[in-house]
Design a protein around this motif. Structure first.
Motif, PDB file in Angstrom:
ATOM      1  N   ILE A  81      26.152  38.559  38.651  1.00 50.82           N
ATOM      2  CA  ILE A  81      26.537  37.694  37.500  1.00 50.82           C
ATOM      3  C   ILE A  81      27.610  36.711  37.383  1.00 50.82           C
ATOM      4  CG2 ILE A  81      28.367  39.271  36.750  1.00 50.82           C
ATOM      5  CD1 ILE A  81      25.496  37.740  34.120  1.00 50.82           C
ATOM      6  N   ASP A  82      28.362  36.885  38.398  1.00 48.59           N
ATOM      7  CA  ASP A  82      29.616  36.013  38.620  1.00 48.59           C
ATOM      8  C   ASP A  82      29.054  34.642  39.437  1.00 48.59           C
ATOM      9  OD1 ASP A  82      31.972  37.472  37.606  1.00 48.59           O
ATOM     10  OD2 ASP A  82      31.154  38.907  39.403  1.00 48.59           O
ATOM     11  N   GLN A  83      27.906  34.924  40.147  1.00 48.03           N
ATOM     12  CA  GLN A  83      27.551  33.559  40.903  1.00 48.03           C
ATOM     13  C   GLN A  83      26.700  33.024  39.910  1.00 48.03           C
ATOM     14  OE1 GLN A  83      24.925  34.679  44.505  1.00 48.03           O
ATOM     15  NE2 GLN A  83      25.978  36.622  44.662  1.00 48.03           N
ATOM     16  N   VAL A  84      25.992  33.394  38.989  1.00 48.17           N
ATOM     17  CA  VAL A  84      25.326  32.946  38.009  1.00 48.17           C
ATOM     18  C   VAL A  84      26.247  31.945  37.079  1.00 48.17           C
ATOM     19  CG1 VAL A  84      23.737  32.951  35.871  1.00 48.17           C
ATOM     20  CG2 VAL A  84      23.304  34.516  37.874  1.00 48.17           C
ATOM     21  N   ALA A  85      27.354  32.818  36.739  1.00 51.09           N
ATOM     22  CA  ALA A  85      28.315  31.998  36.068  1.00 51.09           C
ATOM     23  C   ALA A  85      28.651  30.846  36.465  1.00 51.09           C
ATOM     24  CB  ALA A  85      29.522  32.971  35.305  1.00 51.09           C
ATOM     25  N   LEU A  89      32.493  36.528  45.981  1.00 51.27           N
ATOM     26  CA  LEU A  89      33.445  37.202  46.734  1.00 51.27           C
ATOM     27  C   LEU A  89      34.390  38.228  46.073  1.00 51.27           C
ATOM     28  CD1 LEU A  89      35.676  36.948  49.031  1.00 51.27           C
ATOM     29  CD2 LEU A  89      36.671  35.197  47.429  1.00 51.27           C
ATOM     30  N   HIS A  90      34.153  39.623  46.550  1.00 54.18           N
ATOM     31  CA  HIS A  90      34.854  40.784  46.148  1.00 54.18           C
ATOM     32  C   HIS A  90      36.397  40.668  46.405  1.00 54.18           C
ATOM     33  CE1 HIS A  90      31.062  42.618  44.637  1.00 54.18           C
ATOM     34  NE2 HIS A  90      30.748  41.977  45.549  1.00 54.18           N
ATOM     35  N   ARG A  91      37.228  40.336  45.632  1.00 59.14           N
ATOM     36  CA  ARG A  91      38.393  40.157  45.995  1.00 59.14           C
ATOM     37  C   ARG A  91      39.174  41.235  46.569  1.00 59.14           C
ATOM     38  NH1 ARG A  91      41.229  36.280  41.648  1.00 59.14           N
ATOM     39  NH2 ARG A  91      42.222  35.441  43.288  1.00 59.14           N
ATOM     40  N   THR A  92      39.947  41.251  47.214  1.00 59.03           N
ATOM     41  CA  THR A  92      40.869  42.126  48.053  1.00 59.03           C
ATOM     42  C   THR A  92      42.462  41.733  48.147  1.00 59.03           C
ATOM     43  OG1 THR A  92      40.349  41.235  50.270  1.00 59.03           O
ATOM     44  CG2 THR A  92      38.911  43.074  49.730  1.00 59.03           C
ATOM     45  N   ARG A 116      36.317  39.991  41.225  1.00 55.87           N
ATOM     46  CA  ARG A 116      35.375  39.045  41.883  1.00 55.87           C
ATOM     47  C   ARG A 116      35.446  37.659  41.600  1.00 55.87           C
ATOM     48  NH1 ARG A 116      32.775  43.114  39.313  1.00 55.87           N
ATOM     49  NH2 ARG A 116      31.893  41.721  37.776  1.00 55.87           N
ATOM     50  N   ILE A 117      34.972  36.744  42.465  1.00 54.38           N
ATOM     51  CA  ILE A 117      35.048  35.376  42.019  1.00 54.38           C
ATOM     52  C   ILE A 117      33.344  34.840  42.683  1.00 54.38           C
ATOM     53  CG2 ILE A 117      35.583  32.911  42.956  1.00 54.38           C
ATOM     54  CD1 ILE A 117      38.239  34.581  43.804  1.00 54.38           C
ATOM     55  N   GLY A 118      32.724  34.490  41.464  1.00 53.30           N
ATOM     56  CA  GLY A 118      31.488  33.739  41.737  1.00 53.30           C
ATOM     57  C   GLY A 118      31.435  32.389  42.454  1.00 53.30           C
ATOM     58  N   VAL A 119      30.817  31.886  43.477  1.00 52.51           N
ATOM     59  CA  VAL A 119      30.667  30.864  44.009  1.00 52.51           C
ATOM     60  C   VAL A 119      29.572  30.282  44.027  1.00 52.51           C
ATOM     61  CG1 VAL A 119      31.219  29.778  46.342  1.00 52.51           C
ATOM     62  CG2 VAL A 119      32.572  31.923  45.781  1.00 52.51           C
ATOM     63  N   ALA A 120      29.440  28.769  43.787  1.00 53.66           N
ATOM     64  CA  ALA A 120      28.192  28.105  43.712  1.00 53.66           C
ATOM     65  C   ALA A 120      28.798  26.762  44.655  1.00 53.66           C
ATOM     66  CB  ALA A 120      27.922  27.759  42.183  1.00 53.66           C
ATOM     67  N   PHE A 128      33.639  27.469  41.034  1.00 53.58           N
ATOM     68  CA  PHE A 128      34.242  29.140  40.999  1.00 53.58           C
ATOM     69  C   PHE A 128      34.128  29.751  39.687  1.00 53.58           C
ATOM     70  CE2 PHE A 128      36.518  27.075  45.041  1.00 53.58           C
ATOM     71  CZ  PHE A 128      36.040  28.024  45.768  1.00 53.58           C
ATOM     72  N   ASP A 129      33.754  30.972  39.584  1.00 55.65           N
ATOM     73  CA  ASP A 129      33.881  31.793  38.398  1.00 55.65           C
ATOM     74  C   ASP A 129      34.995  32.753  39.004  1.00 55.65           C
ATOM     75  OD1 ASP A 129      33.422  32.637  35.598  1.00 55.65           O
ATOM     76  OD2 ASP A 129      32.425  34.275  36.742  1.00 55.65           O
ATOM     77  N   VAL A 130      36.317  32.618  38.449  1.00 53.14           N
ATOM     78  CA  VAL A 130      37.320  33.376  38.974  1.00 53.14           C
ATOM     79  C   VAL A 130      37.512  34.608  38.064  1.00 53.14           C
ATOM     80  CG1 VAL A 130      39.750  33.635  39.315  1.00 53.14           C
ATOM     81  CG2 VAL A 130      38.424  31.246  39.898  1.00 53.14           C
ATOM     82  N   GLY A 131      37.600  35.768  38.569  1.00 54.72           N
ATOM     83  CA  GLY A 131      37.798  37.111  38.022  1.00 54.72           C
ATOM     84  C   GLY A 131      38.792  37.920  38.688  1.00 54.72           C
ATOM     85  N   ASP A 132      39.353  38.902  38.056  1.00 54.42           N
ATOM     86  CA  ASP A 132      40.239  39.843  38.641  1.00 54.42           C
ATOM     87  C   ASP A 132      39.600  40.646  40.028  1.00 54.42           C
ATOM     88  OD1 ASP A 132      42.463  39.044  36.865  1.00 54.42           O
ATOM     89  OD2 ASP A 132      41.919  40.774  35.524  1.00 54.42           O
TER      90      ASP A 132
END
Length: 160
Positions: A135-139, A47-50, A28-32, A22-26
């Protein structure tokens, strides 16, 4: 056999479990996800956070679908190594995942992972427009791959 009949996975305990990154942001969360052998990381989705409930529901689907037993969560420390406000948020997310799903959690230093992800996309010739969707997925891939590589090195050293 019709198309709706699931094909059973071979029953073997020789294959390591899948690992999610997981690349966790406020926002979005990138998932690999690791490959079934645990050698490489591939992007899954962003994942676009809600809200917390919806976020955990989306995470639960990934964990269940891929039989995940471990998670690597990027820990965005300051360059000095001190904890950043975003690192505290990533650590809180990691604790939620551990408490909710009982996963083994690995916090992984992800300093400059987003910068590195932009460089990879530049090198691949990917246009700057539309990057925020991947970008979050790549991270997340870079975070998970770095952890997988470090684990493989550690295992190799322990064998020698």
């Amino acid at each position: 056999m019709d198309q709706d009949t699931p094909i059973a996975e071979p029953a073997t305990s020789d294959l390591p479990p899948r690992i999610v990154g997981f690349d966790v942001g406020d926002r979005r969360i990138g998932v690999a996800l690791s490959d079934p052998l645990g050698f490489t990381a591939q992007p899954v989705f962003t994942l676009h956070r809600t809200n917390r409930r919806a976020d955990m529901k989306a995470v639960a689907r990934v964990l269940r679908k891929h039989s995940v037993t471990e998670a690597v969560v990027g820990n965005p420390l300051y360059m000095s190594g001190d904890q950043s406000p975003q690192a505290a948020k990533a650590q809180a997310f990691a604790e939620e995942i551990r408490a909710e799903f009982g996963l083994t959690i690995h916090l992984w230093d992800e300093r400059l992972s987003t910068t590195q992800a932009h460089r990879h996309l530049d090198d691949a010739g990917h246009a700057t427009m539309g990057r925020k969707n991947i970008i979050d997925q790549v991270a997340a891939v870079l975070i998970l791959q770095s952890w997988l590589d470090a684990r493989a090195s550690r295992v190799a050293r322990e064998r020698d």
